[in-house]
Scaffold this motif. Sequence first.
Motif, PDB file in Angstrom:
ATOM      1  N   GLN A 396      13.174 -12.532 -15.854  1.00 49.67           N
ATOM      2  CA  GLN A 396      12.047 -13.305 -15.353  1.00 49.67           C
ATOM      3  C   GLN A 396      10.950 -12.365 -14.871  1.00 49.67           C
ATOM      4  OE1 GLN A 396      13.560 -15.481 -11.825  1.00 49.67           O
ATOM      5  NE2 GLN A 396      12.281 -14.143 -10.587  1.00 49.67           N
ATOM      6  N   THR A 397       9.743 -12.899 -14.762  1.00 54.29           N
ATOM      7  CA  THR A 397       8.639 -12.214 -14.104  1.00 54.29           C
ATOM      8  C   THR A 397       8.134 -13.118 -12.982  1.00 54.29           C
ATOM      9  OG1 THR A 397       7.022 -13.118 -15.660  1.00 54.29           O
ATOM     10  CG2 THR A 397       7.951 -10.948 -16.170  1.00 54.29           C
ATOM     11  N   GLU A 398       7.491 -12.504 -12.002  1.00 57.97           N
ATOM     12  CA  GLU A 398       7.084 -13.284 -10.840  1.00 57.97           C
ATOM     13  C   GLU A 398       5.878 -12.637 -10.159  1.00 57.97           C
ATOM     14  OE1 GLU A 398      10.032 -15.532  -8.229  1.00 57.97           O
ATOM     15  OE2 GLU A 398       9.586 -13.758  -7.023  1.00 57.97           O
ATOM     16  N   ASP A 399       4.967 -13.495  -9.711  1.00 53.91           N
ATOM     17  CA  ASP A 399       3.855 -13.088  -8.863  1.00 53.91           C
ATOM     18  C   ASP A 399       4.007 -13.799  -7.526  1.00 53.91           C
ATOM     19  OD1 ASP A 399       2.752 -11.620 -10.954  1.00 53.91           O
ATOM     20  OD2 ASP A 399       1.523 -13.299 -11.658  1.00 53.91           O
ATOM     21  N   THR A 400       3.854 -13.034  -6.437  1.00 53.19           N
ATOM     22  CA  THR A 400       4.032 -13.596  -5.100  1.00 53.19           C
ATOM     23  C   THR A 400       2.857 -13.208  -4.222  1.00 53.19           C
ATOM     24  OG1 THR A 400       6.440 -13.429  -5.296  1.00 53.19           O
ATOM     25  CG2 THR A 400       5.541 -13.735  -3.095  1.00 53.19           C
ATOM     26  N   LEU A 401       2.324 -14.200  -3.529  1.00 59.08           N
ATOM     27  CA  LEU A 401       1.260 -13.953  -2.562  1.00 59.08           C
ATOM     28  C   LEU A 401       1.671 -14.582  -1.234  1.00 59.08           C
ATOM     29  CD1 LEU A 401      -1.617 -12.837  -2.056  1.00 59.08           C
ATOM     30  CD2 LEU A 401      -2.488 -15.110  -2.662  1.00 59.08           C
ATOM     31  N   ASN A 402       1.858 -13.732  -0.227  1.00 59.32           N
ATOM     32  CA  ASN A 402       2.169 -14.198   1.125  1.00 59.32           C
ATOM     33  C   ASN A 402       0.984 -13.877   2.023  1.00 59.32           C
ATOM     34  OD1 ASN A 402       4.684 -14.809   0.174  1.00 59.32           O
ATOM     35  ND2 ASN A 402       5.783 -13.282   1.358  1.00 59.32           N
ATOM     36  N   THR A 403       0.476 -14.894   2.699  1.00 61.96           N
ATOM     37  CA  THR A 403      -0.678 -14.707   3.577  1.00 61.96           C
ATOM     38  C   THR A 403      -0.339 -15.223   4.964  1.00 61.96           C
ATOM     39  OG1 THR A 403      -2.160 -15.063   1.700  1.00 61.96           O
ATOM     40  CG2 THR A 403      -3.134 -15.148   3.889  1.00 61.96           C
ATOM     41  N   LEU A 404      -0.690 -14.442   5.974  1.00 63.82           N
ATOM     42  CA  LEU A 404      -0.455 -14.851   7.350  1.00 63.82           C
ATOM     43  C   LEU A 404      -1.709 -14.546   8.164  1.00 63.82           C
ATOM     44  CD1 LEU A 404       2.671 -14.575   9.482  1.00 63.82           C
ATOM     45  CD2 LEU A 404       0.607 -13.529  10.387  1.00 63.82           C
ATOM     46  N   TYR A 405      -2.160 -15.531   8.914  1.00 70.66           N
ATOM     47  CA  TYR A 405      -3.291 -15.294   9.803  1.00 70.66           C
ATOM     48  C   TYR A 405      -3.105 -16.128  11.062  1.00 70.66           C
ATOM     49  CZ  TYR A 405      -4.844 -19.472   7.245  1.00 70.66           C
ATOM     50  OH  TYR A 405      -4.916 -20.709   6.640  1.00 70.66           O
TER      51      TYR A 405
END
Length: 715
Positions: A396-405
């Motif tokens: 598999q391939t995967e893109d992950t974006l985690n944002t915290l503010y």
Amino acid sequence: MNVASHQPAIARRVLVVAIATSLSAASPAWAETPETADKVDLDTISVTASRIERTTREVPAAIAVVDEKRIEQAQMMNVKDAIQGTPGVLIDSKNGGYDVRLVIRGAGQKANYGVREIMVIRDGVPMTDPDSFSRFDYIDTQDIERIEISKGPGNLYSSGAAGGTLQIISKSVFDATNRVKLGLGTEGAESYHVRYGADINDSNAFSVTASRRVMDNDWRHWNKFDTNQVSFKHGLMLDGGGLWESELSYSKADIQLPGSLDKALFDEYKRTGEVDDTQDPWKHSGRYSKIWFFNSRFEQSWGDLTFKPRVYFNHWEHYHPVTGAINDNPGTNVLGTDLELNWNHHFIGDSTLVGGVTFRRDDTRDSAKYKYADVTTGFGGRITSTLSDRPGDLMQTEDTLNTLYGFYLQESVQPAERWLVDAGFRFDRSEFDIHTDQIWVYDYGSSTYVYDPLVYDTKKSFNLFSPRLGVTYRLSDTLNLFASLAQADQIPADSELKKNSALDASTARNLEVGIKGRADNWTFDLSVYQTKVSDEIVSVLDTGGDTTFQNAGETDKKGLEFSGRLRLGKRWWAGLGYAYSDYKFEEFSEVISGFTFDRSGNQLPFTPRHQYNLSLEYDHPSGFKARVQADSWSEYYVDNANSDTYKGFDFVTNLMLGYEKGPHALVFTIDNLFDDHYATEVKKSTYFAMGSWQEKYYYYPASPRTAMLTYKYTF
């Protein structure tokens, strides 16, 4: 299944006492009375609990500080070497490398690898991802000035950490001490460290550090680690008293992760202290990472206002073979900032307002999973063993974006001479955006790869609210009372959401009271707490060792912690640490293999009811010093069903002997002095397969006796 140690506990007690007695007999200083002792400052400064510099006795929370002296006397191949024995903190390593299992007041035990539910910070920069996963491969353990452990929820530094906060503070660029350290030990241990710093001019300073740590760990197969780290720091004193400090570092950290043992293999380890196999098919797990890290902070005061902005960036990549797949991450970019403002003013007495905003973004592109290329198979194509960690077909391939503010605010007031009150909160929003293009999956039931093409997106957001009220009352010149009420929300990790997208964030509410004492000849901390956790995220071992995650309805954690030191003579100190833990599921329906079981009323696993340690320290003006510490854990349950227990361990003892003269220092350490062969962790899974219920135990052995001799030259 109470597994006894190979050496009787009473013999270890006798030997510990014999060592202490022989050390005391080596010097007449034992006979000196406390009244003749030199006065020393027994309190230390902490910034982690409240973002304000205070002595630990003034902090309205349970906090432990490991100072530079203690760190210098440890092997420091791992942060475990410095903080083991801290009441309420369970820490151990499978191979002595940076891989640690860290649990604070029951939080963190769900992690199979790394650290979760605990915020790890280095010099104010989170080493913890927005999804609560922490790593220690960033950390140069030879460049640590002190370690602060704040226990429980409600920390201003922590965005959703139910267990607490561990902050590692490195040596300042303005520290004028330069040094070279060389260490050699058993199990192929090597440690090298050099630091050089100087003033460029009256306003500028720099330092360069380089470290290398290696350990072969031949007592187990596939158990080596090798880390190399380089750091450059720069400091600038600005006109008007301002300060600007920056650091750029690079780390290359390679670690092999050995698997678990079954009972037969664990019995072999107990007999011989060595084991050459693992029961797991995945015999080539590991993590091989490269990290660039940049941190820059500024501090400037204008009268009663102090501005403390910080910006940081790191880029990390890893090759990470694990159960069923090989993870290959070509790079995650982490960008963050923390803008803090302090205002000293008068509000119901002398007051300080601390406020700020924070932002962090973790961006991973083209992360991939691969099959193992080299495997052996059995009936039905079941994978029985890996032969290498070479990647095979793409899974598999995967893109992950985690944002915290978020933002935080705290008012600290002194309404009367003896009172100190902290009232504040932190609010964060955490957002996950995960895109997965799946081709193959590993099926735990059949132990084979299954073709299952699927494209899916996981998008989820969590609001995290962490209020805290803390009060300190100075009862006398030596005693302080404190009480605190705090809360923290704990989000699931992205890997947990992939297993169960319906997971909710948990909420931990903690009530704590305690007393702290500081005097010339003694010091102690005593606290009693109760933590109620709703929707606690619990790990469940299912078919084939597959770890899934579920929300428990509610857990109740009650505990008592004590740590103290007592001067026995002019040069002697005795220490005692103790923690009592009663952690219980109040509501929990565990689902295993499609069947539901009521675990309400059961104790949480991997939670020893009693944890205690004894220590004795000696420091002579001639330069000779010694320290002996013995740690014990009582038995604990090995599964959520409470179907079995592991005995724990008794009086596992570490010894340090040192000598310092002028710029030269020698330190000789022996860890696990009596060569106890025990398990750092034992787990049990019960699952339905092949028409019946199956049981499987997982033993993770502790390192046998190791020794190291370290020479340090300071200039």
